[in-house]
Design an enzyme around this catalytic site. Structure first.
Site, PDB file in Angstrom:
ATOM      1  N   CYS A 116     -25.200   6.177 -48.530  1.00 30.60           N
ATOM      2  CA  CYS A 116     -26.006   4.960 -48.715  1.00 30.60           C
ATOM      3  C   CYS A 116     -27.388   5.232 -49.296  1.00 30.60           C
ATOM      4  O   CYS A 116     -28.103   4.300 -49.642  1.00 30.60           O
ATOM      5  CB  CYS A 116     -26.125   4.206 -47.395  1.00 30.60           C
ATOM      6  SG  CYS A 116     -24.567   3.494 -46.818  1.00 30.60           S
ATOM      7  N   HIS A 256     -32.468  -0.735 -47.474  1.00 25.64           N
ATOM      8  CA  HIS A 256     -31.007  -0.666 -47.522  1.00 25.64           C
ATOM      9  C   HIS A 256     -30.412  -1.685 -46.557  1.00 25.64           C
ATOM     10  O   HIS A 256     -30.824  -1.784 -45.405  1.00 25.64           O
ATOM     11  CB  HIS A 256     -30.552   0.748 -47.145  1.00 25.64           C
ATOM     12  CG  HIS A 256     -29.077   0.888 -46.973  1.00 25.64           C
ATOM     13  ND1 HIS A 256     -28.187   0.471 -47.930  1.00 25.64           N
ATOM     14  CD2 HIS A 256     -28.344   1.387 -45.944  1.00 25.64           C
ATOM     15  CE1 HIS A 256     -26.950   0.717 -47.506  1.00 25.64           C
ATOM     16  NE2 HIS A 256     -27.021   1.261 -46.314  1.00 25.64           N
ATOM     17  N   ASN A 286     -22.837  -4.494 -46.415  1.00 24.68           N
ATOM     18  CA  ASN A 286     -23.364  -3.209 -46.857  1.00 24.68           C
ATOM     19  C   ASN A 286     -22.560  -2.752 -48.068  1.00 24.68           C
ATOM     20  O   ASN A 286     -21.408  -2.340 -47.953  1.00 24.68           O
ATOM     21  CB  ASN A 286     -23.252  -2.186 -45.724  1.00 24.68           C
ATOM     22  CG  ASN A 286     -23.801  -0.820 -46.112  1.00 24.68           C
ATOM     23  OD1 ASN A 286     -24.156  -0.578 -47.251  1.00 24.68           O
ATOM     24  ND2 ASN A 286     -23.863   0.082 -45.142  1.00 24.68           N
TER      25      ASN A 286
END
Length: 332
Positions: A116, A256, A286
């Site tokens: 990520c 994020h 996500n």
């Protein structure tokens, strides 16, 4: 002559049409909309459902969006960095194919994988190439088809992830705008807490690995959450201190989009007002490498030239970090 800084000069994005809502997930696993929303902030996510289309499809669409909006000649692109954790296939870099498909005939390309944090690390890499003076136009794409590695019988992961892509163009700036500072970290302790067991060199694919469902993402949610909360908050605070920034001089937090509670904890540590914290996790979930550029695309209209943006991310491995960037343009 002023020194060169690396500025973002254009943004593009793409998400698939198919919407996987919390209500649909209620029919797949033992969960409900309230449980998902309370713990993650996610209401829906987008999935690329068409057979034969992978991460490259998402990336090409995002790059084409950037090219069309900025009227960029793709032949002028020097380099394409493909930030992804779900490449189309092993060995053959997805970024190379993407560069060819968008007409970046004079660019070289490669993939960058840091879970990520891939796009954040890619920002650092793209900026370094620009600041060196060697290249003038670096296209950074963050794209992931997370649905390709998610087990939709696993409640711990299927509620979290979605598919999407975003792209940014980095170019030289001589006004002191663009990337100002970075604080990037990693720690191999995270290897066991967020991973795919099979398909790599340690455990190659076999009949047994497929039957045991070892090609899907495994996440120890509580442990990852704990490390992510402290990691993202720590680096964001560090980058502010190092650059004498305060809650008043930071204009936007670009965090994020993994979990709304992690975003809130980071913003709280930075003492930021809620309106400075950009969030779209409720719409996309996500999207791993795509969350940061999707935020830039969704909220580009809010940014003003000279705005102070703090980027923060946390990913498997573990990988995490924060970047301080001064926005370089007003959207026309």
């Amino acid at each position: 002559m002023n020194s060169i800084t690396a500025a973002i000069t254009a943004v593009g994005a793409y998400v698939p049409d198919f919407v996987l809502s919390n209500q649909v997930l209620e029919t797949l696993v033992d969960t409900n909309d309230e449980w998902i929303t309370t713990r993650t902030g996610i209401k829906e996510r987008r999935l690329l459902k068409e057979q034969g289309k992978g991460t490259s499809y998402l990336a090409i669409k995002a790059a084409q969006d950037l090219i069309a909006k900025s009227k960029l000649n793709p032949a002028e692109i020097d380099m394409v960095i493909m930030a992804t954790t779900t490449p189309d296939m092993p060995v053959a870099a997805t970024g190379v194919y993407v560069a060819s498909q968008i007409g970046a005939v004079n660019a070289f390309a490669y993939d960058l994988q840091a879970a990520c944090s891939s796009f954040l690390y890619g920002m650092s890499t793209a900026a370094a190439y620009i600041q060196s003076g060697r290249y003038k136009k670096v296209l950074l794409i963050g794209a992931d088809k997370m649905s390709s590695i998610i087990d939709y019988t696993d409640r711990a992961t299927c509620i979290i992830f979605g598919d999407g892509a975003g792209a940014v163009l980095f170019e030289p700036n001589y006004e002191g705008l663009g990337l100002q500072d970075e604080f990037l970290r990693s720690d191999g302790i995270g290897r066991e807490y967020l991973k795919i067991d099979a398909g790599g060199s340690i455990l190659p694919a076999s009949k047994e690995t497929v039957e045991n469902r070892q090609h899907f993402v495994f996440q120890d949610g509580k442990t990852v959450f704990k490390y992510a909360v402290s990691g993202m908050a720590d680096v964001s605070d560090k980058i502010m201190q190092r650059n004498n920034l305060t809650k008043d001089t930071v204009d936007w937090l670009i965090a994020h989009q993994a979990n709304k509670r992690i975003i809130d904890a980071t913003a709280s540590r930075m003492e930021l007002d809620e309106e400075k914290v950009l969030v779209n996790i409720q719409r996309y979930g996500n999207t791993t490498s795509a969350t940061l550029p999707l935020l830039l695309s969704d909220f580009e209209h809010k940014f003003k030239k000279g705005d102070n943006l703090i980027f923060a991310a946390f990913g498997g491995g573990f990988t995490w970090g924060s970047i301080y960037l001064k926005w370089a343009y007003d959207k026309q």
